[in-house]
Write a protein that holds these residues in place. Structure first.
Motif, PDB file in Angstrom:
ATOM      1  N   LEU A 100      34.247  76.834  38.012  1.00 41.26           N
ATOM      2  CA  LEU A 100      34.937  76.766  37.082  1.00 41.26           C
ATOM      3  C   LEU A 100      34.763  74.922  35.928  1.00 41.26           C
ATOM      4  O   LEU A 100      33.838  74.423  36.394  1.00 41.26           O
ATOM      5  CB  LEU A 100      36.214  75.824  37.405  1.00 41.26           C
ATOM      6  CG  LEU A 100      37.320  77.292  38.560  1.00 41.26           C
ATOM      7  CD1 LEU A 100      38.128  76.916  39.347  1.00 41.26           C
ATOM      8  CD2 LEU A 100      37.488  78.490  37.227  1.00 41.26           C
ATOM      9  N   ASP A 107      39.559  77.481  31.954  1.00 45.95           N
ATOM     10  CA  ASP A 107      38.378  77.089  33.412  1.00 45.95           C
ATOM     11  C   ASP A 107      39.663  75.489  33.177  1.00 45.95           C
ATOM     12  O   ASP A 107      40.439  75.802  34.442  1.00 45.95           O
ATOM     13  CB  ASP A 107      37.444  76.967  32.782  1.00 45.95           C
ATOM     14  CG  ASP A 107      36.359  77.746  33.795  1.00 45.95           C
ATOM     15  OD1 ASP A 107      36.508  79.480  33.532  1.00 45.95           O
ATOM     16  OD2 ASP A 107      35.267  78.116  33.637  1.00 45.95           O
ATOM     17  N   THR A 110      43.185  77.072  34.301  1.00 45.52           N
ATOM     18  CA  THR A 110      42.974  76.959  36.149  1.00 45.52           C
ATOM     19  C   THR A 110      42.946  75.763  36.777  1.00 45.52           C
ATOM     20  O   THR A 110      43.376  76.032  37.679  1.00 45.52           O
ATOM     21  CB  THR A 110      41.718  78.591  36.331  1.00 45.52           C
ATOM     22  OG1 THR A 110      41.563  79.474  35.257  1.00 45.52           O
ATOM     23  CG2 THR A 110      41.320  78.890  37.730  1.00 45.52           C
TER      24      THR A 110
END
Length: 135
Positions: A100, A107, A110
């Motif tokens: 990530l 990302d 996330t």
């Protein structure tokens, strides 16, 4: 296991490569790593198959190393296994996928979801809202 920074420091100070401690390195292949994580958390393959709503044969092919999982699959898996950010990055690395990267919006979302312990459904909502932002 030592941190990457500690490993760098120790490697620079080594007199001989024989001083390398085997337990500091990720020699495990992805299927072995996944099985290990599942065992640690007491999760059966059948549990993940149901939660991910996937074909049983596909999951077992991944577990046997016959198929390489995609990055989205791995991220989904990390939520179901309740991995923290470091463990998620390690999962991606061992599976030979990009870690990530916080400069990428998806990302970053996330990373946010993992560090704030969101469940996968809330994470999906967050990703969907980001995608609709661009419309």
């Amino acid at each position: 296991m030592r941190t990457t920074r500690e490993l760098f420091t120790n490697i620079r100070r080594m007199v001989s490569p024989k001083e390398l401690d085997k337990e500091d390195f990720d020699d495990m292949d992805f299927p072995a790593y996944l099985k290990n994580v599942m065992n640690e958390r007491g999760i059966k393959p059948s549990d993940l198959i149901v939660q991910m709503n996937m074909e049983k044969s596909y999951f077992y092919q991944i577990l046997k190393g016959r198929r390489a999982p995609g990055r989205d699959f791995l991220i989904h898996l990390s939520f179901l296994l309740k991995l923290n950010l470091d463990d998620t990055q390690r999962l991606l690395k061992i599976a030979n996928r990009q870690p990530l990267y916080p400069r990428l919006k998806k990302d970053a979302a996330t990373i946010y979801a993992i560090t704030h312990k969101m469940n996968y459904d809330k994470y999906e909502e967050l990703i969907q809202s980001l995608e609709h932002e661009h419309e």
